[in-house]
Design an enzyme around this catalytic site. Structure first.
Site, PDB file in Angstrom:
ATOM      1  N   ASN A  34      -3.769 -14.861  31.354  1.00  0.00           N
ATOM      2  CA  ASN A  34      -2.925 -15.713  30.515  1.00  0.00           C
ATOM      3  C   ASN A  34      -2.878 -17.143  31.034  1.00  0.00           C
ATOM      4  OD1 ASN A  34      -1.255 -14.410  28.166  1.00  0.00           O
ATOM      5  ND2 ASN A  34      -1.341 -12.844  29.745  1.00  0.00           N
ATOM      6  N   ASN A  56       0.430  -3.519  27.872  1.00  0.00           N
ATOM      7  CA  ASN A  56       0.867  -4.300  26.720  1.00  0.00           C
ATOM      8  C   ASN A  56       0.976  -3.388  25.492  1.00  0.00           C
ATOM      9  OD1 ASN A  56      -1.775  -3.888  25.839  1.00  0.00           O
ATOM     10  ND2 ASN A  56      -2.446  -5.947  26.357  1.00  0.00           N
ATOM     11  N   CYS A  81       7.723 -10.948  30.595  1.00  0.00           N
ATOM     12  CA  CYS A  81       6.335 -10.493  30.453  1.00  0.00           C
ATOM     13  C   CYS A  81       5.567 -11.687  29.889  1.00  0.00           C
ATOM     14  CB  CYS A  81       6.249  -9.242  29.576  1.00  0.00           C
ATOM     15  SG  CYS A  81       7.226  -9.297  28.066  1.00  0.00           S
ATOM     16  N   GLY A  99       8.228 -11.914  26.271  1.00  0.00           N
ATOM     17  CA  GLY A  99       9.593 -11.557  26.625  1.00  0.00           C
ATOM     18  C   GLY A  99      10.343 -10.806  25.553  1.00  0.00           C
ATOM     19  N   TRP A 100       9.616 -10.112  24.638  1.00  0.00           N
ATOM     20  CA  TRP A 100      10.347  -9.379  23.599  1.00  0.00           C
ATOM     21  C   TRP A 100       9.908  -7.925  23.464  1.00  0.00           C
ATOM     22  CZ3 TRP A 100       8.397 -13.914  20.337  1.00  0.00           C
ATOM     23  CH2 TRP A 100       7.041 -13.782  20.034  1.00  0.00           C
ATOM     24  N   ARG A 159       6.777  -4.493  14.990  1.00  0.00           N
ATOM     25  CA  ARG A 159       6.473  -3.293  15.773  1.00  0.00           C
ATOM     26  C   ARG A 159       6.603  -2.009  14.964  1.00  0.00           C
ATOM     27  NH1 ARG A 159       4.357  -6.790  17.850  1.00  0.00           N
ATOM     28  NH2 ARG A 159       4.836  -7.748  19.874  1.00  0.00           N
TER      29      ARG A 159
END
Length: 544
Positions: free
Chosen positions: A271, A296, A360, A363-364, A406
């Site tokens: 990243n 992930n 991460c 962040g969600w 999601r």
């Protein structure tokens, strides 16, 4: 029953409408088929004959001999479906469900085309589509049960003795300009200025700056969350970002603040090459960092897929030892282990008096998972039914877990919505690859179940509550889990019913009779213990 033009009666008489299955308020029958229908459940070789109904919310199958036996499948629970022609008069449709079940339906004649097209259309709608049942379902009950008021941000921070000399509740994000996926009210160090927060917003991915989400009510140690810093290959710095962590360190009275990066180290480095990155502890001072190595969303979905295939194998095809070996190979249990391992590490740091920052990439996903589990272990309030509602509203909904994405409900902008009638008979129509279905919240709930197995007296709610929770996340009966963030949810609250309203109105079935109100400061999950998994029970050992 709805408008006559909406009803298609397959081989029935008008008086047979009395045989309709029980409906929810706002639900109406669209299709009835009483002849030539058979269904096969997961892992069974037996086909059952019966009647099929489609409402504006779900599919019903009623057994031919046992009318009280109903199989219910909300449309939004379908992860993918495909059809095939068996003969000119017989067609089959296979449904892959997000709760790990699989159904196969056989129909005589061309009735399946109509059903297939209806189900396909629901795989391609977003979270504000008026066809979603959440916009039709209503509960006419006392306002005292109102679930949209289950979480009050000010009240929750006051429970933690905030505001105080070190922390304040800021309304800088009242118009969602600091960060579109954060709540209106955020908790930041008292001495930080609005301009400094804007600088930090530009330095953190998606503007998700370090925010306090939990503090010991009678202490100073805290949990914070954010997204990755945009250090890039040049090692960019942000003095204002460093200041926030320094102030958090000073407020805790400790000599160290610990950063938990939920990603594998190699992913954080990758990243960084794309403009993201991680904190250089030399720049922050008295700061340590660890990488949790959690997968992930793609890794979680791949494991879920392997788990689905395992659960839906025929019973005769797998021995007991072979089944558990395949379970291990699916990788799902490893995700649970790594999540609980990370949680234990966070709880241990808090027990040593070290405040912890968790992030991460965005962040969600991984971040709310381990933060929520940590708070369950650290704070007995979140192990009550009311406290759990607050925890989900605070750490998942208001801080922007992307429930719409999601759960596979948000269409991608590139999707051109090809005509459904032209779909290949052998090709599966799916909500996963196009729209991002990933069972992150299911992983979180499974982790809770594993902890509850180890500490059965510590939780006011029971596993039936967890099942009901997961059903509501996918079914779209309520508005609570439709959106991607607080900003989006504000647009639908007055048009839908909260899931917490339904729970408040009927709490008794979801209470743990063995619950002992434990005021201990914290406990942590025994990650080394053999996890309790019962073969072929839905939701990974939780559902009967």
């Amino acid at each position: 029953m709805g408008e006559a033009s909406m009803i298609w009666n397959g081989g029935m008489k008008e008086e047979e409408e009395a045989e309709d299955p029980p409906l929810l308020k706002g639900e109406r029958i669209q299709i009835r088929i009483f002849e030539g229908v058979s269904i096969q459940l997961s892992e069974s070789n037996q086909w059952r004959n019966g009647s099929l109904f489609l409402s504006n919310y779900q599919l019903f199958f009623r057994h031919q001999s046992f009318h009280s036996q109903l199989i219910l499948v909300p449309f939004m629970l379908i992860e993918s479906l495909k059809r095939k022609v068996i003969t000119t008069e017989s067609h089959e449709m296979k449904l892959k469900l997000k709760d790990l079940r699989q159904l196969r339906i056989k129909l005589q004649g061309r009735e399946l085309d109509k059903i297939y097209n209806i189900l396909c259309s629901y795989l391609q709608i977003n979270s504000v589509d008026p066809r979603l049942f959440a916009f039709h379902f209503k509960m006419h009950i006392s306002k005292k049960y109102e679930g949209w008021k289950a979480y009050d941000c000010i009240q929750e921070y006051q429970r933690m003795n905030i505001p105080n000399a070190d922390w304040k509740i800021s309304s800088i994000n009242a118009e969602y300009l600091l960060c579109a996926t954060y709540p209106k009210l955020i908790c930041v160090p008292s001495s930080i200025k609005g301009g400094e927060l804007m600088c930090v917003s530009a330095y953190r991915s998606g503007g998700r700056i370090p925010i306090l989400v939990w503090k010991e009510p009678l202490g100073n140690t805290c949990l914070m969350r954010c997204s990755q810093p945009l250090t890039g290959l040049t090692g960019n710095r942000c003095p204002e970002d460093e200041k926030i962590l320094s102030l958090a360190l000073n407020s805790s009275g400790s000599n160290q603040i610990h950063i938990v990066d939920c990603r594998p180290y190699k992913n954080a480095v990758a990243n960084q090459m794309k403009g993201g990155g991680y904190e250089n502890t030399i720049n922050y001072g008295n700061t340590s960092i660890s990488w949790a190595g959690m997968a992930n969303i793609h890794g979680v979905y791949d494991s879920w897929t392997r788990l689905f295939l395992l659960i839906n194998r025929k019973r005769s095809s797998t021995s007991e030892s072979g089944w558990f070996g395949a379970l291990e190979a699916s990788g799902w249990m490893n995700h649970i282990y790594q999540t609980l391992d990370t949680t234990v590490g966070i709880v241990e740091h808090i027990s040593l008096g070290h405040s912890v920052v968790v992030h991460c990439t965005d962040g969600w996903d991984r971040t709310p998972t381990v933060l929520s589990l940590s708070q369950l272990c650290l704070d007995p309030y979140y192990r009550t039914l009311d406290g759990f509602m607050v925890l989900i509203e605070k750490d998942w909904i208001s801080f922007g877990h992307r429930f719409g994405d999601r759960c596979g409900r948000q269409p991608s902008t590139s999707n051109n919505k090809k005509g459904l009638n032209n779909q290949s008979d052998s090709k599966a129509v799916s909500s996963s690859k196009a729209y991002g279905f990933t069972p992150i919240f299911l992983l979180f709930v499974d982790c809770i179940h594993q902890i509850m197995e180890q500490f059965p007296l510590h939780f006011e709610y029971n596993e039936q509550f967890l099942i009901k929770l997961m059903d509501s996340v996918y079914s779209c009966q309520y508005g609570t889990f439709l959106s991607n963030c607080e900003k989006e949810q504000n647009l639908i609250e007055d048009k839908t019913t909260s899931f917490w309203t339904a729970i408040n109105a009927n709490r008794q079935p979801f209470l743990n009779p063995l619950y002992f109100k434990n005021h201990s400061k914290f406990f942590w999950s025994q990650k080394e213990r053999q996890f309790n998994m019962i073969k072929n029970r839905q939701y990974l050992g939780m559902r009967d």
